[in-house]
Design an enzyme around this catalytic site. Sequence first.
Site, PDB file in Angstrom:
ATOM      1  N   GLU A  33       1.953 -10.192  -5.381  1.00 41.13           N
ATOM      2  CA  GLU A  33       0.872 -10.370  -5.916  1.00 41.13           C
ATOM      3  C   GLU A  33       1.144 -10.337  -7.613  1.00 41.13           C
ATOM      4  OE1 GLU A  33      -2.398  -7.625  -4.865  1.00 41.13           O
ATOM      5  OE2 GLU A  33      -3.337  -8.022  -6.660  1.00 41.13           O
ATOM      6  N   SER A  55      -9.146  -3.996  -0.792  1.00 39.16           N
ATOM      7  CA  SER A  55      -9.953  -4.231  -1.983  1.00 39.16           C
ATOM      8  C   SER A  55     -11.366  -4.260  -1.344  1.00 39.16           C
ATOM      9  CB  SER A  55      -9.536  -5.976  -2.094  1.00 39.16           C
ATOM     10  OG  SER A  55      -9.592  -6.690  -0.895  1.00 39.16           O
TER      11      SER A  55
HETATM   12  O1  KIV Z   1      -6.811  -5.646  -0.451  1.00 41.51           O
HETATM   13  C1  KIV Z   1      -6.476  -6.964  -0.548  1.00 41.51           C
HETATM   14  O2  KIV Z   1      -7.636  -7.664  -0.446  1.00 41.51           O
HETATM   15  C2  KIV Z   1      -5.242  -7.515  -0.432  1.00 41.51           C
HETATM   16  C3  KIV Z   1      -4.988  -8.753  -1.081  1.00 41.51           C
HETATM   17  C4  KIV Z   1      -5.779  -9.251  -2.217  1.00 41.51           C
HETATM   18  C5  KIV Z   1      -3.601  -9.548  -0.927  1.00 41.51           C
HETATM   19  O3  KIV Z   1      -4.286  -6.679  -0.707  1.00 41.51           O
END
Ligand code: KIV
Length: 287
Positions: A188, A51
């Site tokens: 998720e 992310s």
């Molecule tokens: O990339 C990320 O931060 C994640 C989490 C939101 C689980 O995969």
Amino acid sequence: MSTQKTGVKRTTIRGIAQKKGRDPIVCLTAYTAPVARMADQHADLVLVGDSLGMVLYGMESTVPVSVDMMVNHGRAVVGATEKALVVVDMPFGSYQESASQAFHNAALIMKETGAAAVKLEGGAEMAETVAFLSSRGIAVMGHIGLQPQSVHATGGYRVMGRTDREQDKIMNDARAIEKAGAFGLVLECVDTDLAAKVTQDISIPTIGIGASSVCDGQILVTEDMIGLSGHGVGHNVPKFVKQYTNVSLDIEKAITLYADDVRARRFPGAEHAYNATSESEKLKVMK
Ligand code: KIV
């Protein structure tokens, strides 16, 4: 538990697994040393999530994130933590091609960062890869339900498990990833009843993000939780995020004040300048 320089014991994979059905598992993302240091005080597990592509780099999705980016941020986070188990996301394109491609990149990430485990997205179709990694000494966390790396193919960001077919698929995915040897599973954007069924059905901890309190643990993107995720001041975050503060407001305020001060020549003041005539101040750079 492994012992660090300070004698603090870092949470292990086993420690996380043992919490299932006992204590809620606290997880947070961190991409940088300062945030990692703070998260480490409270979280059992710190995830260097891909992310970061959207949150730190302003990308449209997580798809363009590279292994190099994950290595650099992973290294910073491992170096700044002592207690939490650190897991690093495998970015899109670094593991889907074959089990050996996945091993090559997972091993690289672990060697370069010092992280304890990697996370990868995917259900039954990734089970063979998860088994390949697990049986060769790489601890793997799974990630099913909404899989951000596949949003282009799966129809965008939406709640998963609304139809019988989707529910069967998610249950099947969870079982396949558990059987393949993953030590934990991120769920998720999964419907509450389905998240409960999965959590009861499998023996490894489920970590929910938008999957309700029935999961064994919770994770949020830290920047979402503190109002610094690029959604901007007053912009929306997903429904599943509880925003505990909005630091963007304070940052915007500070930047405005600074700009005003510079334009009005109020900053720097005498107290922020060096005075070569004062002996005691001569060599002092810091306060
Ligand atoms: O990339 C990320 O931060 C994640 C989490 C939101 C689980 O995969």
